[in-house]
Design an enzyme around this catalytic site. Sequence first.
Site, PDB file in Angstrom:
ATOM      1  N   LYS A 259       0.851  -1.194   0.000  1.00 20.87           N
ATOM      2  CA  LYS A 259       0.000   0.000   0.000  1.00 20.87           C
ATOM      3  C   LYS A 259       0.883   1.239   0.000  1.00 20.87           C
ATOM      4  O   LYS A 259       1.998   1.157   0.516  1.00 20.87           O
ATOM      5  CB  LYS A 259      -0.949   0.035   1.200  1.00 20.87           C
ATOM      6  CG  LYS A 259      -0.325  -0.196   2.569  1.00 20.87           C
ATOM      7  CD  LYS A 259       0.601   0.758   3.205  1.00 20.87           C
ATOM      8  CE  LYS A 259       0.289   2.215   3.307  1.00 20.87           C
ATOM      9  NZ  LYS A 259       1.303   2.901   4.184  1.00 20.87           N
TER      10      LYS A 259
ATOM     11  N   ASP B  23       0.728   8.546   4.270  1.00 18.09           N
ATOM     12  CA  ASP B  23       1.290   7.183   4.192  1.00 18.09           C
ATOM     13  C   ASP B  23       0.724   6.337   5.336  1.00 18.09           C
ATOM     14  O   ASP B  23       0.165   5.265   5.093  1.00 18.09           O
ATOM     15  CB  ASP B  23       2.827   7.204   4.189  1.00 18.09           C
ATOM     16  CG  ASP B  23       3.387   5.794   4.199  1.00 18.09           C
ATOM     17  OD1 ASP B  23       3.473   5.177   3.118  1.00 18.09           O
ATOM     18  OD2 ASP B  23       3.690   5.269   5.299  1.00 18.09           O
TER      19      ASP B  23
HETATM   20  P1  NAP Z   1      11.944   1.574   2.473  1.00 16.18           P
HETATM   21  O1  NAP Z   1      12.469   1.075   3.779  1.00 16.18           O
HETATM   22  O2  NAP Z   1      12.427   2.874   1.960  1.00 16.18           O
HETATM   23  O3  NAP Z   1      12.164   0.419   1.423  1.00 16.18           O
HETATM   24  C1  NAP Z   1      11.782   0.490   0.071  1.00 16.18           C
HETATM   25  C2  NAP Z   1      12.845  -0.189  -0.765  1.00 16.18           C
HETATM   26  O4  NAP Z   1      12.493  -0.043  -2.129  1.00 16.18           O
HETATM   27  C3  NAP Z   1      14.199   0.455  -0.620  1.00 16.18           C
HETATM   28  O5  NAP Z   1      14.946  -0.172   0.407  1.00 16.18           O
HETATM   29  C4  NAP Z   1      14.828   0.298  -1.987  1.00 16.18           C
HETATM   30  O6  NAP Z   1      15.675  -0.838  -1.994  1.00 16.18           O
HETATM   31  C5  NAP Z   1      13.677   0.042  -2.925  1.00 16.18           C
HETATM   32  N1  NAP Z   1      13.548   1.123  -3.931  1.00 16.18           N
HETATM   33  C6  NAP Z   1      13.410   0.951  -5.255  1.00 16.18           C
HETATM   34  N2  NAP Z   1      13.299   2.132  -5.881  1.00 16.18           N
HETATM   35  C7  NAP Z   1      13.381   3.082  -4.936  1.00 16.18           C
HETATM   36  C8  NAP Z   1      13.346   4.491  -4.985  1.00 16.18           C
HETATM   37  N3  NAP Z   1      13.196   5.163  -6.130  1.00 16.18           N
HETATM   38  N4  NAP Z   1      13.470   5.168  -3.805  1.00 16.18           N
HETATM   39  C9  NAP Z   1      13.623   4.509  -2.648  1.00 16.18           C
HETATM   40  N5  NAP Z   1      13.656   3.145  -2.557  1.00 16.18           N
HETATM   41  C10 NAP Z   1      13.541   2.441  -3.698  1.00 16.18           C
HETATM   42  O7  NAP Z   1      10.364   1.707   2.548  1.00 16.18           O
HETATM   43  P2  NAP Z   1       9.336   0.791   3.337  1.00 16.18           P
HETATM   44  O8  NAP Z   1       9.044   1.389   4.664  1.00 16.18           O
HETATM   45  O9  NAP Z   1       9.740  -0.640   3.277  1.00 16.18           O
HETATM   46  O10 NAP Z   1       8.024   1.078   2.458  1.00 16.18           O
HETATM   47  C11 NAP Z   1       7.817   0.513   1.185  1.00 16.18           C
HETATM   48  C12 NAP Z   1       6.327   0.472   0.938  1.00 16.18           C
HETATM   49  O11 NAP Z   1       5.714  -0.311   1.962  1.00 16.18           O
HETATM   50  C13 NAP Z   1       5.664   1.864   1.009  1.00 16.18           C
HETATM   51  O12 NAP Z   1       4.671   1.980   0.047  1.00 16.18           O
HETATM   52  C14 NAP Z   1       5.050   1.902   2.406  1.00 16.18           C
HETATM   53  O13 NAP Z   1       3.906   2.719   2.479  1.00 16.18           O
HETATM   54  C15 NAP Z   1       4.702   0.434   2.616  1.00 16.18           C
HETATM   55  N6  NAP Z   1       4.615   0.061   4.021  1.00 16.18           N
HETATM   56  C16 NAP Z   1       5.613   0.399   4.912  1.00 16.18           C
HETATM   57  C17 NAP Z   1       5.467   0.088   6.268  1.00 16.18           C
HETATM   58  C18 NAP Z   1       6.524   0.424   7.295  1.00 16.18           C
HETATM   59  O14 NAP Z   1       6.281   0.193   8.487  1.00 16.18           O
HETATM   60  N7  NAP Z   1       7.695   0.917   6.947  1.00 16.18           N
HETATM   61  C19 NAP Z   1       4.330  -0.584   6.693  1.00 16.18           C
HETATM   62  C20 NAP Z   1       3.387  -0.975   5.764  1.00 16.18           C
HETATM   63  C21 NAP Z   1       3.546  -0.639   4.438  1.00 16.18           C
HETATM   64  P3  NAP Z   1      16.995  -0.831  -2.937  1.00 16.18           P
HETATM   65  O15 NAP Z   1      17.664   0.513  -2.740  1.00 16.18           O
HETATM   66  O16 NAP Z   1      17.812  -1.957  -2.413  1.00 16.18           O
HETATM   67  O17 NAP Z   1      16.492  -1.036  -4.315  1.00 16.18           O
END
Ligand code: NAP
Length: 314
Positions: A90, A168
């Site tokens: 999401k 978010d």
């Molecule tokens: P995150 O820690 O920033 O991880 C996202 C990963 O996507 C990055 O580590 C990166 O890995 C990859 N990526 C590919 N293209 C990217 C770009 N242009 N900019 C940044 N990263 C990029 O984020 P996250 O918290 O896991 O969130 C990802 C999704 O899950 C979001 O939509 C968020 O709303 C959802 N979500 C998050 C949580 C939470 O608690 N954090 C909970 C539920 C849902 P590489 O650099 O290795 O490619």
Amino acid sequence: MAPIRLGIVGVGKIARDQHLPSIARNADFELVGAASRSASVEGVANFPDLAAMLDAVPDLDAVALCVPPQVRHALAHLALTRGKHVLLEKPPGATVAEVLDLQSLAAERKLSLFATWHSRFAPAVEAARAWLADARIDTVAVTWKEDVRRWHPGQDWIWEPGGLGVFDPGINALSIVTRILPRAIFLTGSTLAFPENKAAPIAADLIFSDALGTSITAAFDWRQTGPQSWDIEIATDKGRLALSGGGSRMAIDGSLVSDAPEAEYDGIYRRFAELVQNGASDVDVSPLVHVADAFMLGRRSVVEAFHDDAAAGH
Ligand code: NAP
């Protein structure tokens, strides 16, 4: 039935915290690959990007996209075009139209597309929906206030256009509200507070109504230190329902009636397996529509600049 051969894309916080453990616990899936620019997953083949994974693992059945929303459509489009079922974290996209585009593509290709809303799998959500089904709903008040420094340290994408800022987490509340209320709701007004150095809001107040004129309010704020609030209070003719802890606990008139352990992502992967096995999709854009409407109707104010200590330390 043979397990679904799955690849994960974007090995960041949510992939590590939730997806990998839930996939490992579900015998319907076999994780065979991971695609991430700077991270890897032990015990599976790792690739720098989705295209490389699709080329190297032609018998992959499905992919789970855990990247930020701004880059999700291009990846989902590629995966569907190559015949893979797709699970979207999401929010399902950066715009409503791009999600609808994926929905048509999945239908055309007879593939499963699952736009997940993890909060809908919180343990008390279905009980709240059932309890509200025959209630007269008088008011709904959502309070979703958390500390962005604690939950999103160093996530630059979240402050960029399409990152949604405080929506978010706020969209999680909207995903619950749209699931548990018996009627469709629509936004009638919003105020959005943008830090002077950011492209996304740090706080938002929303007002909704429905066909019966019910008063529904939502207050989202990312500046909450101390106790965190993920609460929905609903006044009805049957009593007062309180859903707290992001949908994990339900109380009626102050008495706890449901408090089960959190297992949102186990629920998500059970549902994804079911969708793939039945050749079905599950795409509900309504939470994203409400966020889009909040930007469209939003009265904007500019507030103090926000500096992320974690990002500054990079
Ligand atoms: P995150 O820690 O920033 O991880 C996202 C990963 O996507 C990055 O580590 C990166 O890995 C990859 N990526 C590919 N293209 C990217 C770009 N242009 N900019 C940044 N990263 C990029 O984020 P996250 O918290 O896991 O969130 C990802 C999704 O899950 C979001 O939509 C968020 O709303 C959802 N979500 C998050 C949580 C939470 O608690 N954090 C909970 C539920 C849902 P590489 O650099 O290795 O490619």
